[in-house]
Scaffold this motif. Structure first.
Motif, PDB file in Angstrom:
ATOM      1  N   HIS A  82      25.726 -12.387   7.866  1.00 58.85           N
ATOM      2  CA  HIS A  82      24.830 -11.247   8.080  1.00 58.85           C
ATOM      3  C   HIS A  82      25.486 -10.214   9.003  1.00 58.85           C
ATOM      4  O   HIS A  82      25.537  -9.017   8.702  1.00 58.85           O
ATOM      5  CB  HIS A  82      23.528 -11.781   8.692  1.00 58.85           C
ATOM      6  CG  HIS A  82      22.386 -10.814   8.653  1.00 58.85           C
ATOM      7  ND1 HIS A  82      21.104 -11.175   9.002  1.00 58.85           N
ATOM      8  CD2 HIS A  82      22.327  -9.498   8.322  1.00 58.85           C
ATOM      9  CE1 HIS A  82      20.305 -10.126   8.870  1.00 58.85           C
ATOM     10  NE2 HIS A  82      21.024  -9.091   8.475  1.00 58.85           N
ATOM     11  N   HIS A 130      20.083  -3.130  12.574  1.00 59.38           N
ATOM     12  CA  HIS A 130      20.739  -4.405  12.852  1.00 59.38           C
ATOM     13  C   HIS A 130      21.137  -4.505  14.325  1.00 59.38           C
ATOM     14  O   HIS A 130      20.996  -5.575  14.942  1.00 59.38           O
ATOM     15  CB  HIS A 130      21.979  -4.591  11.961  1.00 59.38           C
ATOM     16  CG  HIS A 130      21.648  -5.024  10.556  1.00 59.38           C
ATOM     17  ND1 HIS A 130      21.745  -4.183   9.477  1.00 59.38           N
ATOM     18  CD2 HIS A 130      21.211  -6.216  10.065  1.00 59.38           C
ATOM     19  CE1 HIS A 130      21.378  -4.835   8.369  1.00 59.38           C
ATOM     20  NE2 HIS A 130      21.052  -6.074   8.703  1.00 59.38           N
ATOM     21  N   TRP A 178      12.356  -4.044   6.220  1.00 60.95           N
ATOM     22  CA  TRP A 178      12.134  -4.482   7.600  1.00 60.95           C
ATOM     23  C   TRP A 178      10.668  -4.293   7.965  1.00 60.95           C
ATOM     24  O   TRP A 178       9.985  -3.453   7.402  1.00 60.95           O
ATOM     25  CB  TRP A 178      12.930  -3.592   8.561  1.00 60.95           C
ATOM     26  CG  TRP A 178      14.410  -3.589   8.381  1.00 60.95           C
ATOM     27  CD1 TRP A 178      15.120  -2.983   7.373  1.00 60.95           C
ATOM     28  CD2 TRP A 178      15.387  -4.200   9.237  1.00 60.95           C
ATOM     29  NE1 TRP A 178      16.460  -3.182   7.556  1.00 60.95           N
ATOM     30  CE2 TRP A 178      16.658  -3.914   8.696  1.00 60.95           C
ATOM     31  CE3 TRP A 178      15.313  -4.942  10.416  1.00 60.95           C
ATOM     32  CZ2 TRP A 178      17.842  -4.359   9.289  1.00 60.95           C
ATOM     33  CZ3 TRP A 178      16.483  -5.370  11.002  1.00 60.95           C
ATOM     34  CH2 TRP A 178      17.721  -5.093  10.443  1.00 60.95           C
ATOM     35  N   HIS A 217      19.303 -11.441   2.391  1.00 63.10           N
ATOM     36  CA  HIS A 217      20.530 -11.923   3.042  1.00 63.10           C
ATOM     37  C   HIS A 217      20.252 -12.514   4.429  1.00 63.10           C
ATOM     38  O   HIS A 217      21.074 -13.229   4.966  1.00 63.10           O
ATOM     39  CB  HIS A 217      21.599 -10.815   3.110  1.00 63.10           C
ATOM     40  CG  HIS A 217      21.253  -9.638   3.971  1.00 63.10           C
ATOM     41  ND1 HIS A 217      21.339  -8.330   3.518  1.00 63.10           N
ATOM     42  CD2 HIS A 217      20.829  -9.544   5.257  1.00 63.10           C
ATOM     43  CE1 HIS A 217      20.988  -7.499   4.498  1.00 63.10           C
ATOM     44  NE2 HIS A 217      20.676  -8.213   5.558  1.00 63.10           N
TER      45      HIS A 217
HETATM   46 MN   MN3 Z   1      20.232  -7.407   7.379  1.00 61.98          MN
END
Ligand code: MN3
Length: 255
Positions: A82, A130, A178, A217
């Motif tokens: 990731h 992220h 998200w 993922h």
């Molecule tokens: Mn991600």
């Protein structure tokens, strides 16, 4: 390649080891991080994570823990892939997109620039989210407290109600995306909203405090198609002190 800084000033805030040491204690466990961690630095100074180097090039900062630190809730293999390939790929993409946009500005041909501006929105949003996500995770359990708990109770009623909304929003994202728990600076209110991909759906002025990556993922190796199991497991890792520090930082910035 050296690149020009096309970002607003807040993304390039100066940061020194001295400032880190001075304020490091604020974040408890975070102060154990290496002093050169751009992740640990950013949240102490500003709600905006430092995601570029001094030349304005987007950079993948170090993870604030080892790949196996979050086991068993998040497995090392998933975390490594990731971080290196998904987040790392977004950083590379954002640099390429920004370079292509500069190229079109230099040669004066804007015919196809919208392809690159769309790409930049996608890759840069991925990089930002992220970067925040990694700091939102911590093997050490925590609970919302202080200003964060007060604001959660004001805007959602109770922490349990807040948690059920965050869970529902995370599991309910259509496809890849998200859940964003953020502070809406214009209205002084906390909000939870879904985000499709990395860049679609927001409320302008929303500063993310805690984000949950529900792209496959993030969980497929361990949880297969069971996104709900992943979100449940993630709650054991959420760093509420990090979210609180972000809330305090953004309030201070706009005060
Ligand atoms: Mn991600």
């Amino acid at each position: 390649m050296k690149t020009k800084n096309i970002l607003p000033a807040e993304f390039s805030m100066p940061y020194s080891r001295k400032d880190f040491l001075k304020t490091g204690a604020l974040l408890g466990a975070t102060s154990l991080l290496p002093a050169n961690s751009i992740f640990s630095a950013s949240v102490l100074q500003s709600p905006f994570d430092k995601i570029v180097d001094d030349t304005g090039t987007f950079v993948l900062g170090p993870l604030p823990y080892n790949f196996d630190t979050l086991e068993p809730h998040m497995d090392a293999e998933t975390l490594e892939l990731h971080y290196k390939f998904h987040h790392g790929g977004a950083v590379k993409g954002a640099n390429k997109d920004a370079a292509k946009i500069r190229e079109t500005l230099e040669n004066g041909d804007l015919e196809t620039v919208d392809f690159w501006t769309h790409k930049l929105a996608y890759h840069l949003s991925s990089h930002v989210l992220h970067s925040i996500f990694w700091t939102n995770l911590n093997a050490k359990p925590s609970q919302p407290r202080g200003a964060l708990l007060k604001a959660i109770e004001r805007d959602f009623g109770t922490f349990d109600k807040f948690k059920s909304l965050l869970t529902k929003t995370s599991t309910g994202v259509d496809g890849s995306g998200w859940a964003i728990f953020g502070y809406q600076a214009f209205s002084d209110r906390l909000m939870i909203i879904p985000c499709d991909n990395h860049e679609r759906l927001t409320a302008w002025g929303l500063v993310p405090l805690l984000v949950i990556d529900v792209w496959e993922h993030a969980y497929y190796l361990k949880h297969r198609n069971r996104r709900g199991d992943f979100v449940d497991a993630l709650f054991a890792l959420l760093d509420w002190d990090n979210a609180r520090a972000r809330l305090e930082a953004v309030r201070k910035l706009i005060a």
